[in-house]
Scaffold this motif. Structure first.
Motif, PDB file in Angstrom:
ATOM      1  N   ARG A  34       0.723  -1.309  -0.069  1.00 13.70           N
ATOM      2  CA  ARG A  34       0.016  -0.110   0.056  1.00 13.70           C
ATOM      3  C   ARG A  34       0.834   1.103   0.057  1.00 13.70           C
ATOM      4  O   ARG A  34       1.742   1.448   0.820  1.00 13.70           O
ATOM      5  CB  ARG A  34      -0.873   0.033   1.222  1.00 13.70           C
ATOM      6  N   ARG A  71      -2.426  11.262 -10.145  1.00 16.92           N
ATOM      7  CA  ARG A  71      -3.400  10.138  -9.280  1.00 16.92           C
ATOM      8  C   ARG A  71      -3.691   9.161 -10.335  1.00 16.92           C
ATOM      9  O   ARG A  71      -3.438   7.968 -10.141  1.00 16.92           O
ATOM     10  CB  ARG A  71      -4.479  10.739  -8.685  1.00 16.92           C
ATOM     11  N   ASN A  76      -2.308   5.233 -10.244  1.00 14.62           N
ATOM     12  CA  ASN A  76      -3.204   4.042 -10.145  1.00 14.62           C
ATOM     13  C   ASN A  76      -2.925   3.059 -11.460  1.00 14.62           C
ATOM     14  O   ASN A  76      -2.835   1.736 -11.489  1.00 14.62           O
ATOM     15  CB  ASN A  76      -4.697   4.406 -10.365  1.00 14.62           C
ATOM     16  N   ASP A  77      -2.415   3.795 -12.590  1.00 16.47           N
ATOM     17  CA  ASP A  77      -2.081   3.065 -13.652  1.00 16.47           C
ATOM     18  C   ASP A  77      -0.680   2.357 -13.441  1.00 16.47           C
ATOM     19  O   ASP A  77      -0.455   1.123 -13.746  1.00 16.47           O
ATOM     20  CB  ASP A  77      -1.915   3.903 -15.065  1.00 16.47           C
ATOM     21  N   ALA A 109       0.264   1.323 -10.465  1.00 11.48           N
ATOM     22  CA  ALA A 109      -0.126   0.207  -9.574  1.00 11.48           C
ATOM     23  C   ALA A 109      -0.728  -1.057 -10.194  1.00 11.48           C
ATOM     24  O   ALA A 109      -0.148  -2.202  -9.996  1.00 11.48           O
ATOM     25  CB  ALA A 109      -0.999   0.616  -8.450  1.00 11.48           C
ATOM     26  N   LYS A 110      -1.591  -0.978 -11.286  1.00  7.77           N
ATOM     27  CA  LYS A 110      -2.100  -1.990 -12.033  1.00  7.77           C
ATOM     28  C   LYS A 110      -1.090  -2.641 -12.877  1.00  7.77           C
ATOM     29  O   LYS A 110      -0.790  -3.821 -12.931  1.00  7.77           O
ATOM     30  CB  LYS A 110      -3.164  -1.404 -12.871  1.00  7.77           C
ATOM     31  N   ARG A 150      -1.649  -0.941  -4.073  1.00  9.01           N
ATOM     32  CA  ARG A 150      -2.966  -0.291  -3.952  1.00  9.01           C
ATOM     33  C   ARG A 150      -2.365   1.105  -3.524  1.00  9.01           C
ATOM     34  O   ARG A 150      -1.416   1.381  -2.919  1.00  9.01           O
ATOM     35  CB  ARG A 150      -3.579  -0.499  -2.797  1.00  9.01           C
ATOM     36  N   ILE A 151      -3.005   2.199  -4.079  1.00  4.67           N
ATOM     37  CA  ILE A 151      -2.847   3.584  -3.865  1.00  4.67           C
ATOM     38  C   ILE A 151      -3.562   4.044  -2.923  1.00  4.67           C
ATOM     39  O   ILE A 151      -4.782   3.929  -3.050  1.00  4.67           O
ATOM     40  CB  ILE A 151      -2.805   4.437  -5.163  1.00  4.67           C
ATOM     41  N   TRP A 159      -4.686   7.446  -1.434  1.00  4.95           N
ATOM     42  CA  TRP A 159      -4.700   8.944  -1.831  1.00  4.95           C
ATOM     43  C   TRP A 159      -5.347   9.658  -0.623  1.00  4.95           C
ATOM     44  O   TRP A 159      -5.964   9.718  -0.196  1.00  4.95           O
ATOM     45  CB  TRP A 159      -5.587   8.978  -3.002  1.00  4.95           C
TER      46      TRP A 159
END
Length: 321
Positions: free
Chosen positions: A30, A47, A51-52, A54-55, A66-67, A69
């Protein structure tokens, strides 16, 4: 109902097919992402980039990323510091932060690092802190490029103003210094003043209008951030009569290129702020790879009336739907 030995053996075997002996759950991470403000589109793009990343990196490394925020609604360095502390207490694995005020964030960053949480900075650094890497433009060179580009469109003569944003933001201080460094090459250009303001479209547009009313001889603006260009009708002069070069190239800002109110935008790689920060954190905490340099510098992208439509396509990806 009693189960005989054969039935129990069959159940155990079936369970073994679902959860093979020795199988380990995916490693999960995380990562905290603390930008300057929720309402600034550059951080919305960051952001999306995070997320991109992280995926993509979850798939690449067979882990779960997992991000988390934790960005204040508006710029507030104290809330950023509190967010860092809360993230550490909650057991986060790493943090990326864009510092509204380096002085107020340095202790919070150092506290996180002391407790074993690596911290990266992006966009706006805390140079005296123990962060392991910072990603973004070279801010002094950014300011110098703004001035050089403005000098070109002004024919190296005139009176200019610097629009400078938050006076406590270290990245903006360096950009202003870059403008002042570069203007020395142009004896025909005089700086009327450096103007700070709250980093909202309304406050910055109001500052531009106020300065122009008090100094009608200004015929050039060096904007080290493009805050007023996030709103409509911020620049009151007829297109082309006053020259303007600005950092950033968000969708709203592109309209000022199209209209001729702005001659050049210098785009920061705002999507990459998030993407590269996550890459750096995962490299460090999962792969145990340290960045080759403390500073990961991203170049500015020149956006003009000629390439504005091509550049605009990026925002279809960068801004959340």
């Amino acid at each position: 109902m009693k189960l005989n030995y054969s039935a129990i053996t069959l159940i155990v075997s079936l369970l073994g097919l679902v959860c093979p002996a020795g199988a380990q759950p995916k490693k999960s991470y995380r990562l905290g992402l603390v930008a300057k403000s929720q309402n600034n589109p550059v951080f919305q793009a960051a952001r999306v980039g995070a997320n991109d990343a992280a995926k993509a990196l979850s798939q690449k490394h067979g882990v779960e990323i997992r991000i988390d925020w934790r960005t204040p609604n508006e710029e507030d360095a104290q809330k950023q510091a509190e967010a860092l502390e809360q993230l550490v207490l909650s057991g986060v694995d790493g943090i990326a932060v864009s510092c509204s005020d380096a002085g107020k964030l340095t202790d919070a960053i150092n506290g996180a690092v002391r407790r074993g949480v690596p911290v990266a900075t992006f966009d706006s650094d805390a140079p005296a802190s123990r962060r392991f890497v910072t990603f973004g433009v070279d801010d002094v060179k950014c300011g110098e490029q703004v001035m050089d580009e403005l000098a070109k469109v002004m024919g190296s003569k005139g009176i200019i103003a610097i629009l400078a944003g938050n006076q406590n933001a270290p990245n903006l201080q360096k950009r202003v210094q870059g403008v002042k460094n570069a203007v020395k090459k142009y004896p025909g250009i005089k700086i009327r003043g450096t103007y700070y303001h709250k980093e909202t479209p309304q406050d910055s547009a109001g500052k531009v209008e106020q300065v122009m009313q008090a100094n009608p001889d200004i015929n050039g603006w060096a904007m080290v951030g493009g805050w007023p260009l996030f709103t409509e009708n911020a620049l009151k002069w007829p297109p082309g009569t006053i020259k303007c070069v600005s950092v950033d190239a968000l969708p709203e800002q592109l309209a000022y290129l199209r209209s001729g109110h702005v001659q050049l935008l210098l785009a920061q790689q705002v999507y990459e702020w998030g993407y590269r920060s996550v890459e750096h954190l995962i490299n460090k905490i999962h792969l145990k790879i340290h960045p080759p340099s403390l500073k990961d510098v991203s170049p500015l992208v020149r956006v003009t009336k000629e390439n504005v439509e091509e550049f605009a396509k990026n925002w279809e990806k960068w801004l959340p739907k």
